[in-house]
Motif scaffolding. Structure first.
Motif, short mmCIF file in Angstrom:
data_model
loop_
_atom_site.label_atom_id
_atom_site.label_comp_id
_atom_site.label_asym_id
_atom_site.label_seq_id
_atom_site.Cartn_x
_atom_site.Cartn_y
_atom_site.Cartn_z
N LEU A 155 0.83 -1.20 0.00
CA LEU A 155 0.00 0.00 0.00
C LEU A 155 0.87 1.26 0.00
N ILE A 156 1.94 1.20 0.79
CA ILE A 156 2.82 2.36 0.87
C ILE A 156 3.39 2.67 -0.51
N GLN A 157 3.90 1.62 -1.17
CA GLN A 157 4.55 1.88 -2.44
C GLN A 157 3.57 2.14 -3.57
N ASP A 158 2.44 1.49 -3.48
CA ASP A 158 1.48 1.63 -4.58
C ASP A 158 0.62 2.88 -4.42
N LYS A 159 0.27 3.20 -3.21
CA LYS A 159 -0.72 4.27 -3.01
C LYS A 159 -0.11 5.53 -2.39
N LEU A 160 0.71 5.32 -1.37
CA LEU A 160 1.12 6.50 -0.59
C LEU A 160 2.14 7.36 -1.32
N LEU A 161 2.90 6.73 -2.24
CA LEU A 161 3.99 7.49 -2.83
C LEU A 161 3.58 8.40 -3.96
N THR A 162 2.40 8.17 -4.48
CA THR A 162 1.91 9.10 -5.50
C THR A 162 0.74 9.85 -4.89
N PRO A 163 0.72 11.16 -5.05
CA PRO A 163 -0.41 11.89 -4.47
C PRO A 163 -1.70 11.39 -5.11
#
Lengths: 568, 381
Positions: free
Chosen positions: A457-465
């Motif tokens: 989730l962090i890499q897929d969702k959190l890193l792109t606004p």
């Protein structure tokens, strides 16, 4: 400078001093006047600088109202709860600025206990705003400026300015039940009158040190008699994230009573069984010496400090019991404010805050990296286990993790001989977890799955606004309950469901914007794993946490992340 | 040497800067805060049960205002360090509206208390510092008032401060609610708001931190009904202190007579007008101004006012209740004639009351205005 003066110093100095004094005295009139004029000039400059952000608040009928102050360019502003209490049904009002324009105003989060509310003005690209100062630096005798719509006098929405001194700090003013308690407030002799409610108290640098909301009144009537009270900015700061997210902010309580104690300190007279203080081991008769590191001088002082903390906040109490000193940490219970209508969270307001927090985190992680978001990640994990309850320690393990855009996250163990174990996959889209060993598929241990899911989730969702509406909600802001006992960092917690069965709560530090914590919870089994992120490092232009402490039921370990490969 | 000079110059300049930028109140505040005590005693009705006192000696001699507060069986004094003492009343001075207290151990163990930080009035020295400081106070000079207003501060919390300028030294024509304010000596009028419960007895200091006066009791102007913000000058405190401590065997109440006659007496005509009417107290929320008793030979008696008359108006202005009647009466200027409209049974009467002190030669008139019973409302069926 502090070395002892040579004995001849005074003798030699004397004539020179006299000369200096005489010279100064000659020019005294002029320089005194200059100083006064310069001080006045500075005062006017500051008032001109801060005035544009002071709001005249009206309800939709332009009947009642008060004042407010904008604290960021998006139009977010602070006022008193009692100013907007009448607008809560519609959440709509109007805000007039010194540019003589009326802007639509929406009420966001409220803090009825602390008499604070947040609003947002719309209708302008960038709003003028002011910074919040450090109210703990305020001293008795400091100059203070009060700006606001006193007596609702202003027809063109320019604020009334009054100047005074700080008459007292760390004052406590009782509330109405659980509402409108003025804890740790700043007392001023600058004129504060009806209509000033919700307006800012500025220090001489033009920083907001408080929100004016209360006055002492005499038998003469409801107007200034020289004692105005402002809610301190440092208290407000602890509640701002919750208020921005449109939540009902709750203050904390120890669930214990104290009595007046003659001298320094205060004494607990009763402790509610089963509640915060009782659980932490406080007993009636304990003498409170210090609260969160500050020596208690009176009952008022204790109430004043306690009232500034949000629910769940851990506070350290230093006690004296039977002549022995003792230190305990209490996690504060929430105080339920009294509301006339139930307060509901508006999803649109909350989403805005989710976007802001996630956007900020993405920005921090990306830094000044200009290249696009990496589509493939690869890294190794060195896992060291903590001793289990029976003293046994599992041997360290090594994993290889990869994550490609649109693909399930993969993880496999690397044995000491270099051979690889089975691939563990986690697909957030379908929320199916499985391992495949030689084509076989079986259910993954839930803890590993959850952790992998959170990383995904962090890499897929959190890193792109996020651009569209997310499933996430800001559910809490304050000292998150899942923090370690002693930690009292202000976290903003975003709950994000993954599939039907798992929910992840991310805790972002409100100061740095960094992701500090994640709690992964499997709804079906009720198992929970806590991930604590640390050691933020530059990885190929990205700032990313490189240690991961995991605590779950039955085991705890620390992962060190390394050998990063990002592409492109 | 150059550096020494620079330091001296820097000190001088920064001292002035502070003065101009507002940080200049530091000295005053630092001086006053450790030298006031918070007092807690008897509170009745509108009289606050708390106040302030100024420490005048190392051993805990405290001066405060003459008030009901000190009539409590136990007067509690909280020192700036949060310690609680019992305050014993040594002397009261009705005329100066001052009282002298001695702080003592709350356990009655007769142990000496202190030492306290105190304001040195140096009353017996030739060069009285206070007189200098009061005399050197010029209209427009900054002053800082420190007191227990609204008992905001508790325990060791420092008292509240208010700042303002000294306006003038004068005498007051003032009142406490319906009673005349007995103090007729000089006061220091200031523009800081100090007319608040708890503030009386507080210290008024100049920018150097010298005690220039003590905040007086809450009073209102006889002329304008506004509250006065004032302090009793420190030289008056000194006179009181000398009177109160010079002869411990004499009744402290006698010190009232020590104020020079000329200062004491006001012109009789300045006293508020007493028509000699006592009103009924029967009623709920609104008490109608029914006459209960008329004093013999009073202006009202001579004007023919009788028991059970209902007063409708004073000098052409309607009065709805006793409160309004009393406030109209208080608003009268000295010597101003008073016309009352009275309802007696079904009759409405107008009577003129004359203050015998100001115009003894005027006649007392009573005129029958009109008969309510016979006059019919016009324009209505």
């Amino acid at each position: 400078m502090i070395s002892p003066q040579p004995p001849y110093f005074p003798l030699l100095c004397l004539p020179l001093c006299l000369v200096a004094i005489a010279a100064a005295a000659d020019g005294r009139m002029d320089s005194d006047l200059d100083l006064v004029l310069r001080a006045q000039e500075r005062r006017i400059e500051i008032i001109e600088r801060v005035s544009p952000s002071v709001v005249c608040i009206f309800d939709s009928n332009e009947q009642g109202g008060g004042s407010g102050v904008i604290i960021d360019p998006d139009g977010y502003g602070l006022t008193n709860y009692h100013v907007v209490a009448g607008m809560l049904r519609t959440r709509k009002g109007l805000g007039g600025l010194p540019d003589h324009q009326l802007y639509p105003l929406e009420v966001l989060g409220i803090d009825p206990t602390g008499d604070v509310a947040m609003f947002r003005l719309t209708g302008r690209e960038v709003f003028p705003y002011v910074e919040l100062g450090d109210s703990d630096q305020v001293r008795v005798g400091d100059i203070a400026y009060v700006l606001g719509n006193a007596f609702m006098l202003s027809e063109d929405y320019t604020p009334t300015v009054t100047v005074g001194l700080v008459s007292g700090v760390h004052r406590y003013q009782w509330g109405v039940g659980n509402n409108l308690v003025y804890s740790d407030c700043i007392q001023t002799d600058a004129a504060v009158n009806p209509g000033n409610s919700g307006g800012p108290l500025f220090n001489k640098r033009g920083e907001v040190i408080g929100i004016n909301g209360r006055i002492s009144i005499n038998t003469r009537g409801r107007y200034n008699v020289g004692l105005g009270y402002a809610i301190s900015s440092n208290q407000i700061k602890r509640f701002i994230p919750a208020l921005r997210a449109g939540l009902l902010a709750r203050h904390g309580t120890l669930q214990a009573k104290v009595e007046f104690y003659e001298g320094v300190g205060t004494v607990f007279t009763s402790v509610t069984p089963g509640q915060a203080a009782d659980k932490a081991g406080l007993i009636a008769g304990d003498k409170l010496l210090s609260f969160d590191g500050l020596s208690i001088v009176s009952r008022n002082h204790y109430a004043s400090l306690l009232g500034t903390y949000p629910a769940n906040w851990p506070v350290t109490l230093q006690l004296e019991r039977n002549g022995q000193r003792k230190e305990i940490v209490v996690r504060l219970d929430p105080i339920e404010p009294k509301l006339r209508h139930p307060f509901t969270v508006t999803r649109r307001i909350n989403q805005r805050e989710v976007q802001r927090v996630l956007g900020r985190f993405a920005e921090i992680v990306r830094g000044d990296r200009t290249s696009p978001h990496p589509t493939e990640w690869k890294w190794t994990v060195d896992r060291r286990y903590r001793p289990a309850s029976d003293g046994t320690v599992k041997p360290p393990q090594r994993f290889e993790v990869s994550q490609a855009a649109g693909q399930p996250a993969r993880m496999r163990r690397i044995y000491e001989d270099g051979s690889h174990g089975a691939i563990i996959e986690y697909d957030a889209r379908s929320a199916v977890r499985h391992t495949s060993r030689a084509g076989e598929s079986f259910v993954l241990a839930p803890d590993d799955a959850m952790i992998l899911g959170a990383l995904h989730l962090i890499q897929d969702k959190l890193l792109t606004p996020p651009e569209e509406e997310t499933l996430a909600d800001v559910v809490h802001a304050g000292s998150a309950g899942f923090q370690r006992a002693q930690e009292s960092r202000l976290l903003e917690v975003i709950a994000w469901p993954m599939g039907d069965e798992t929910i992840v709560r991310f805790g972002f530090d409100t100061e740095t914007g960094r992701l500090m914590r994640a709690v992964v919870r499997d709804r079906a089994s009720g198992t929970e794993a806590t991930l604590i992120f640390g050691d933020y490092r530059d990885i190929g232009g990205l700032l990313f946490p490189c240690t991961l402490e995991v605590e779950a039921s039955g085991y705890a370990y620390q992962d060190t992340l390394g050998n990063w490969e990002l592409s492109p | 040497m150059k550096s020494a000079l620079a330091i001296v110059l820097a000190m001088i300049v920064t001292g002035w800067c502070q003065r101009a930028s507002g940080g200049g109140f530091d000295r005053a505040i630092e001086s006053a805060l450790p030298r006031v005590v918070k007092l807690y005693g008897l509170g009745v009705g509108l009289e606050a049960g708390y106040g302030t006192g100024v420490i005048l000696s190392e051993e805990g001699l405290v001066v405060t205002v003459f008030s009901l507060l000190i009539d409590a069986r136990r007067v509690r004094a909280v020192a700036p360090d949060g310690r609680t003492y019992e305050a014993r009343v040594l002397a009261r001075d009705y005329a100066r509206q001052l009282a002298l207290l001695q702080l003592q151990s709350p356990t009655q163990d007769a142990q000496p208390v202190g030492p306290f930080s105190f304001f040195d009035l140096a009353c017996d020295s030739d060069e009285r510092e206070h007189r200098e400081s009061t005399a050197s106070l010029r209209p427009g000079d900054w002053v800082v008032a420190v007191g227990n207003a609204f008992k905001v501060a508790d325990g060791a919390e420092p008292a509240s401060i208010a700042h303002g300028v000294f306006s003038t030294r004068t005498r007051l024509d003032a009142r406490r609610r319906i009673k005349d304010f007995p103090y007729t000596g000089d006061v220091l009028v200031i523009d800081a708001i100090t007319s608040n419960p708890g503030a009386p007895g507080g210290a008024l200091v100049d920018l150097e931190g010298r005690l220039v006066g003590m905040i007086g009791r809450q009073v209102t102007s006889n002329l304008t009904h506004t509250h006065f913000n004032y302090a009793i000058p420190s030289d008056v405190l000194c006179d009181f202190l000398q009177d109160a401590t010079s002869d411990s065997t004499s009744d402290p109440m006698q010190t009232a007579g020590l104020i020079p006659r000329g200062r004491m007496g006001r012109d009789e005509s300045e006293k508020s007008f007493d028509p000699g009417i006592r009103l009924s107290k029967a009623g709920y929320r609104t008490i109608l101004p029914f006459v209960e008793r008329v004093r013999r030979n009073s202006p009202a008696a001579r004007a023919g006012v009788r028991k059970d008359d209902l007063i409708l108006a004073v000098n052409g202005k309607n009065v709805a209740d006793v409160k309004e009647y009393e406030s109209r009466l208080r608003a009268l200027l000295p010597g101003e004639p008073v016309t009352l409209v009275i309802r007696r049974g079904r009759t409405i009467l107008t009577t003129e009351l004359v203050d015998p002190e100001t115009s003894k030669d005027q006649d007392v008139k009573t005129s029958k205005d009109r008969d309510v019973g016979t006059s019919k409302p016009e324009g209505k069926p």
